[in-house]
Design a protein around this motif. Sequence first.
Motif, PDB file in Angstrom:
ATOM      1  N   ALA A 153       1.497   4.338  -1.640  1.00 39.26           N
ATOM      2  CA  ALA A 153       0.855   5.432  -2.505  1.00 39.26           C
ATOM      3  C   ALA A 153       2.191   6.110  -3.348  1.00 39.26           C
ATOM      4  O   ALA A 153       3.209   6.658  -2.695  1.00 39.26           O
ATOM      5  CB  ALA A 153       0.099   6.311  -1.873  1.00 39.26           C
ATOM      6  N   PHE A 194       0.945  -1.086  -0.046  1.00 36.81           N
ATOM      7  CA  PHE A 194       0.039   0.082   0.105  1.00 36.81           C
ATOM      8  C   PHE A 194       0.953   1.329  -0.101  1.00 36.81           C
ATOM      9  O   PHE A 194       0.725   2.193   0.865  1.00 36.81           O
ATOM     10  CB  PHE A 194      -0.856  -0.109   1.356  1.00 36.81           C
ATOM     11  N   LYS A 244     -15.212   5.270  -4.074  1.00 39.75           N
ATOM     12  CA  LYS A 244     -14.192   4.284  -3.941  1.00 39.75           C
ATOM     13  C   LYS A 244     -12.721   5.287  -3.483  1.00 39.75           C
ATOM     14  O   LYS A 244     -11.999   4.451  -2.763  1.00 39.75           O
ATOM     15  CB  LYS A 244     -13.736   4.074  -5.269  1.00 39.75           C
ATOM     16  N   ARG A 245     -12.621   6.211  -3.699  1.00 40.37           N
ATOM     17  CA  ARG A 245     -11.547   7.237  -3.313  1.00 40.37           C
ATOM     18  C   ARG A 245     -11.613   7.431  -1.745  1.00 40.37           C
ATOM     19  O   ARG A 245     -10.709   7.332  -1.127  1.00 40.37           O
ATOM     20  CB  ARG A 245     -11.555   8.305  -4.069  1.00 40.37           C
ATOM     21  N   ARG A 281     -12.993   5.320   0.415  1.00 37.73           N
ATOM     22  CA  ARG A 281     -12.594   4.134   1.026  1.00 37.73           C
ATOM     23  C   ARG A 281     -10.915   3.969   0.914  1.00 37.73           C
ATOM     24  O   ARG A 281     -10.474   3.673   2.189  1.00 37.73           O
ATOM     25  CB  ARG A 281     -13.082   3.067   0.101  1.00 37.73           C
ATOM     26  N   VAL A 282     -10.397   4.355   0.206  1.00 36.32           N
ATOM     27  CA  VAL A 282      -8.933   4.394  -0.010  1.00 36.32           C
ATOM     28  C   VAL A 282      -8.346   5.379   0.981  1.00 36.32           C
ATOM     29  O   VAL A 282      -7.428   4.932   2.001  1.00 36.32           O
ATOM     30  CB  VAL A 282      -8.284   4.319  -1.443  1.00 36.32           C
ATOM     31  N   ASP A 324      -9.426   2.779  -6.277  1.00 35.24           N
ATOM     32  CA  ASP A 324      -9.637   4.117  -6.460  1.00 35.24           C
ATOM     33  C   ASP A 324      -8.868   4.399  -7.879  1.00 35.24           C
ATOM     34  O   ASP A 324      -8.837   5.649  -8.148  1.00 35.24           O
ATOM     35  CB  ASP A 324      -9.240   5.165  -5.534  1.00 35.24           C
ATOM     36  N   GLU A 358      -8.762   4.217   4.477  1.00 36.07           N
ATOM     37  CA  GLU A 358      -7.634   3.236   5.234  1.00 36.07           C
ATOM     38  C   GLU A 358      -6.455   3.603   5.156  1.00 36.07           C
ATOM     39  O   GLU A 358      -5.679   3.026   6.174  1.00 36.07           O
ATOM     40  CB  GLU A 358      -7.837   1.871   3.952  1.00 36.07           C
ATOM     41  N   TRP A 359      -5.990   4.541   4.369  1.00 35.40           N
ATOM     42  CA  TRP A 359      -4.460   5.000   4.067  1.00 35.40           C
ATOM     43  C   TRP A 359      -4.011   5.682   5.689  1.00 35.40           C
ATOM     44  O   TRP A 359      -4.799   6.622   5.988  1.00 35.40           O
ATOM     45  CB  TRP A 359      -4.080   5.750   3.067  1.00 35.40           C
ATOM     46  N   MET A 399      -5.824  -0.323  -7.235  1.00 39.30           N
ATOM     47  CA  MET A 399      -6.601  -0.524  -6.281  1.00 39.30           C
ATOM     48  C   MET A 399      -7.820   0.037  -6.735  1.00 39.30           C
ATOM     49  O   MET A 399      -8.178   0.676  -7.873  1.00 39.30           O
ATOM     50  CB  MET A 399      -5.937   0.461  -5.353  1.00 39.30           C
TER      51      MET A 399
END
Lengths: 378, 394
Positions: A158, A156, A353-354, A356-357, A203, A360-361, A201
Amino acid sequence: MLTLTEEQGMLQEAARGFLSESAPVSQLRALRDARDELGYSRDLWRAMAELGWTGILIPEEHGGLDFGHMGAGLVCQEMGRTLAASPYISTAIMAATAIRRGGGPGQQARWLPAIAAGEAVIAVAVDEARKHDPAGTALRAQASCNGFRLDGHKTFVADAVGADAIIVAARTGGEPGEAEGLSLFVVDARAQGLDIERTLMVDSRNAARLTLDGVQVDEADALGPVGGAFELLETVLGAGRAGLAAEMSGIAQESFARTLGYLRERTQFGRPIGSFQALQHRAAHLYCEIEVAKSAVLAGGQALDRDPTGAGFLVSLAKAKAGEVARLAVAEAVQMHGGIGMTDAVDIGLFMKRARVAGEWLGDASFHAGRIARLRCF
Amino acid sequence: MSELDAFRHEVRLWLDAHCPAPMRELTRGEEDIVWGGRRWAFRSEAERVWLERMAERGFTVPTWPKAYGGAGLSRDEERVLREEMARIGARSPLESFGIWMLGPALLKFGNEAQKREHLPRIARGEIRWCQGYSEPNAGSDLASLQTRAEDRGDHWVVNGQKVWTSYADQADWIFCLVRTDPAAPKHRGISFVLFDMATPGVSTRPIRLISGKSPFCETFFDDVRVPKENLVGELNRGWDIAKYLLTHEREMIGGGAGGLLGTRPIGEVVAELAGSDGEGISDPLLRADVMRAEIDTLAFALTMDRLRDEAAGGQGIGARSAMLKYYGTELNKRRTELMLRAAGSDGLEWEGERSGGGRLARDWLRAKGNSIEGGTSEVMLGIIAKAILELPGA
């Protein structure tokens, strides 16, 4: 004062204008559909550098604006509104903070002007397992030659794809789970033994799994004290979390605005669906939650500007609250859009979607709620 | 030194010299509030002296003009005063519906004679006011109220019934919404009048709540004579004042909840009630709910600060008072639920010293009314939907 300064207000206006023009949601959609290698537009990144945004946390003597975390957060918030994809949080916020606060003069001279100019992209690699856990870092750094040899993996990460360098959290001592023994190293992205595997991913943005197999770094590549970089890492993560909280606030605000538009427009049973009390009350509740999250985000950004190393509590509050509210906002957005909200043709799903990421990040709401509880001693 | 710093210095010295030691002790709650009024019996000399000294300085109503018993402070100065009082743990010398509600309404809508007659008495705690708004058939639909005021030339005659009148049995005067034009559309025939609760024809009956306490009354008016000069603002335009006051009340109820919530972290309170001896909260579901409540409480307190800061910059709170009311009261309900859960069967004791007279259970039950009084949560959401989100009407 929990309000924006005049300069901050002007930056927000400028960012909103520029991004809606130069990086609307359709840009993310096009990058996704083209399966773009980077997941962001290099032209956009260059334009952001020309506006000075990439140097927002960089001192003036290194070519930056030194405008502060609140300002950086406003850019993130506006990027959340248009889902603008860029390595802003990894490079302009986290890497810039790491090098500014932990780098020696040589490292600063090498990297900070390049970040400010939009010429360097630097990712930050922390997580190794499916949930965020910085103290759980296991990637080993063993003394070798004039420096260290890095072995392990990261997930993960980025913006690692296409990056010039990656700041890697590694363990020079202690055991996974301990703050003691952590170190940060700047690793050249082309270093021998470093494998970068892009992970597509949900997003559609740039993320990767890294494998480090005997990657050699010099002692001079360390940021902060070797074996004692946990505090620096926390400062770097705090800056990133505040940026993500602001981005999620922007996502929540924009998906809510679009939902309100739909509630006014869409007619069923001969009247706008926004006239139905069942939906009005849900919308009004969501409005309150978004307002409350905005306050937490503002307080987190201001706290970082007051004291970049001591803002953990308010930053966690911002990340936890903005994360929960963004999750609610996009879920309500899809539900209130009805069937059309489930289609790929409508943008709402991209916000979901974004969110969610971003949620989590650098730690989800559970992670940050746990930190708050520990700091509050219960 | 800036003017504000000089003011702080002066206030600090004054408070140090004038706030009696017992008035710097932590309040236990309701039983330490000073409400004032003709029949008020001070529980201590310190209480009496503290009120007298603060009223003399205008500090019971610090932002009101000096001519009406205030100190004429700016918002910044008022904040300094609040901070300096908090610094030494000084109790509020006086709380009242006169300060919170009628005062601001009179300052905005009252004539000079009304301001001079009523405001200084509120400031000194001499007259205790109650609010005559709700009626048995006018709750959420307040504007359908039926209490009549008939014009008899030099006076009005009021007949009807109010309900949920807070502390009417202990109040000296009432500010009351009455119908003065039954033929007009419902919002257009309402007036705002003031009268003495000692006037013949006024009677009150306390209402016993599920908490066992009676903070509210039914109030009856049977041919009550009210002088014409007691009309506030224009005839039949009382709804404007009512709306202004409701906004104020919502801000206060929501804000009050926020202030209360801000005093001690809910996690700390719950851990203590659960008797966990510094071990944290062992029940995982309870702990998770407390964590959520803690986050929402902190973020809500910041929201009140933000709205206050924005209001100071000239963008009034307006319809967002509905948000404060809704969010603050729902949070307070959550807080009392969590406290009762943590306390288990101890919290269910209804009487006796050990439970402080059943305080936890009674507070929990009382809090259920928070999201009803002053406009229900559902009414608040409706206001937000229409006034802020501009969603279409049905």
